[in-house]
Design an enzyme around this catalytic site. Structure first.
Site, PDB file in Angstrom:
ATOM      1  N   HIS A 156       0.625  -1.006   0.628  1.00 35.73           N
ATOM      2  CA  HIS A 156       0.185   0.211  -0.101  1.00 35.73           C
ATOM      3  C   HIS A 156       0.918   1.475  -0.209  1.00 35.73           C
ATOM      4  O   HIS A 156       2.052   1.326   0.470  1.00 35.73           O
ATOM      5  CB  HIS A 156      -0.886   0.059   1.056  1.00 35.73           C
ATOM      6  CG  HIS A 156       0.456  -0.088   2.620  1.00 35.73           C
ATOM      7  ND1 HIS A 156       0.542   0.635   3.061  1.00 35.73           N
ATOM      8  CD2 HIS A 156       0.538  -1.807   3.220  1.00 35.73           C
ATOM      9  CE1 HIS A 156       1.111  -0.108   4.242  1.00 35.73           C
ATOM     10  NE2 HIS A 156       1.392  -1.175   4.047  1.00 35.73           N
ATOM     11  N   HIS A 164      -2.639   3.326   4.979  1.00 39.40           N
ATOM     12  CA  HIS A 164      -2.853   2.927   4.290  1.00 39.40           C
ATOM     13  C   HIS A 164      -3.918   4.065   3.087  1.00 39.40           C
ATOM     14  O   HIS A 164      -4.911   4.574   3.728  1.00 39.40           O
ATOM     15  CB  HIS A 164      -4.577   1.606   3.840  1.00 39.40           C
ATOM     16  CG  HIS A 164      -3.761   0.705   4.566  1.00 39.40           C
ATOM     17  ND1 HIS A 164      -3.406  -1.179   4.164  1.00 39.40           N
ATOM     18  CD2 HIS A 164      -3.415  -0.355   6.016  1.00 39.40           C
ATOM     19  CE1 HIS A 164      -3.191  -1.654   4.025  1.00 39.40           C
ATOM     20  NE2 HIS A 164      -2.742  -1.256   5.309  1.00 39.40           N
ATOM     21  N   GLU A 190       5.272  -5.162   0.693  1.00 42.96           N
ATOM     22  CA  GLU A 190       4.538  -7.244   1.708  1.00 42.96           C
ATOM     23  C   GLU A 190       4.194  -7.796   0.788  1.00 42.96           C
ATOM     24  O   GLU A 190       3.120  -8.608   1.439  1.00 42.96           O
ATOM     25  CB  GLU A 190       4.044  -6.433   2.705  1.00 42.96           C
ATOM     26  CG  GLU A 190       1.970  -5.776   2.345  1.00 42.96           C
ATOM     27  CD  GLU A 190       2.137  -5.268   3.833  1.00 42.96           C
ATOM     28  OE1 GLU A 190       2.029  -5.719   4.304  1.00 42.96           O
ATOM     29  OE2 GLU A 190       1.332  -4.018   3.892  1.00 42.96           O
TER      30      GLU A 190
HETATM   31 MN    MN Z   1       2.892  -3.808   8.293  1.00 39.04          MN
HETATM   32 MN    MN Z   2       2.219  -2.865   6.037  1.00 38.22          MN
END
Ligand code: MN
Ligand code: MN
Length: 306
Positions: A156, A164, A190
């Protein structure tokens, strides 16, 4: 992005990197979840940062969003796969980073798949590149090793005091995602690798909340709790552990119940523990990258990542 802001992102990243190194040493079977998390959160503050969210320690099939309760007695299990996800902010500029520690040789391949996926992904982050192409790289790296990606968890963009910030970086090739990496923006990348279904679902357990703006008034007797929390952490995620005075005033059970109720009433956002199917194992690695206005890319949370 202004130079002082860039400096704050870099400062947050340096702190996060040191906390992550400490997490690597302290994450061992038999350690209490509560003491591990307390050590790491205190270390963030000692180094001059603030937690951007409660340190997440998610075990085995739990992929994300588990932190310790104030009275948590859980202990890290033998043979576990333990994800430690750390967020640090300096004046709202956030570094978001995670590692996975396997307690047994049998989990090594899974963990390496997630690590390798992140390493390859980082090489493809540049301004103008499609985020979906990075997803594609992640998916290939993990599939090649015989595992699945978790499809409904993603990287994000980040903004000040916002974890986010709107753009997602998928962990798979998503032909409908036309977003491109933009200069002057921070992103968390991630990848999650799993032996399970590749889809996480929300459990009943919730140990992380955030205040949902704007704060309404006149709807619930517990509104003072929301005000108090907002005064301390604004809209960043928090744990009941960070408000021991309220827990002791109300009693832990009533405080927890109040948070639950406030989330039902819409004052708080709840972040349930997200898990793949029982018996599966999930691994995650995460780094934060900053794309500067001149288009150069730096990893703020690890010197060795690019
Ligand atoms: Mn994280
Ligand atoms: Mn993250």
């Amino acid at each position: 992005m202004e130079e002082p802001v860039v400096r704050k992102y870099i400062a947050a990243g340096e702190i996060a990197e040191r906390v992550k190194e400490r997490a690597e040493r302290e994450t061992k079977p038999g350690v209490k979840l509560l003491s591990l998390i307390t050590i790491l959160e205190n270390y963030i503050v000692e180094l001059g940062g603030r937690p951007a969210f409660p340190v997440n320690v998610s075990i085995n099939n739990e992929a994300a969003h588990r932190t310790a309760y104030i009275d948590d007695e859980s202990v890290l299990p033998e043979d576990g796969v333990v994800k430690v996800d750390i967020g640090v902010h300096v004046d709202g500029c956030i570094a978001d980073t995670a590692i996975t520690v396997p307690f047994s040789e049998k989990h090594r391949k899974l963990v390496e798949a997630a690590r390798e996926a992140l390493e390859r992904a980082l090489k493809h982050v540049r301004p103008g590149a499609r985020v979906s192409d990075v997803g594609s790289v992640i998916e290939r790296a993990i599939r090649e090793r015989g595992f699945r990606v978790v499809k409904n968890l993603s990287g994000h963009s980040l903004a000040e005091y916002t974890i986010h910030a709107g753009d997602t970086v998928p962990n798979y090739r998503d032909p409908l995602n036309f977003a491109r990496f933009r200069p002057g923006t921070a992103y968390a990348i991630e990848p999650f690798a799993t032996t399970g279904r590749g889809v996480v679902s929300s459990e009943k357990r919730v140990s992380i909340y955030s205040v949902r703006p704007p704060i309404r008034r006149g709807g619930a007797p517990e509104e003072h709790i929301v005000e108090n929390i907002f005064g301390r952490v604004r809209t960043l995620p928090f744990s009941e552990r960070w408000f021991p005075e309220m827990a002791s005033l109300l009693g832990v059970g009533r405080f927890r119940k109040a948070l639950e109720n406030l989330s039902k009433l819409g004052y708080l956002v709840s972040y349930p523990v997200l898990s793949d199917v029982p018996g599966s194992y999930v691994a995650q690695f995460e780094e934060t990258v900053l794309i500067l206005d001149d288009g150069s890319v730096i990893v703020t949370t690890s010197k060795s990542a690019l």
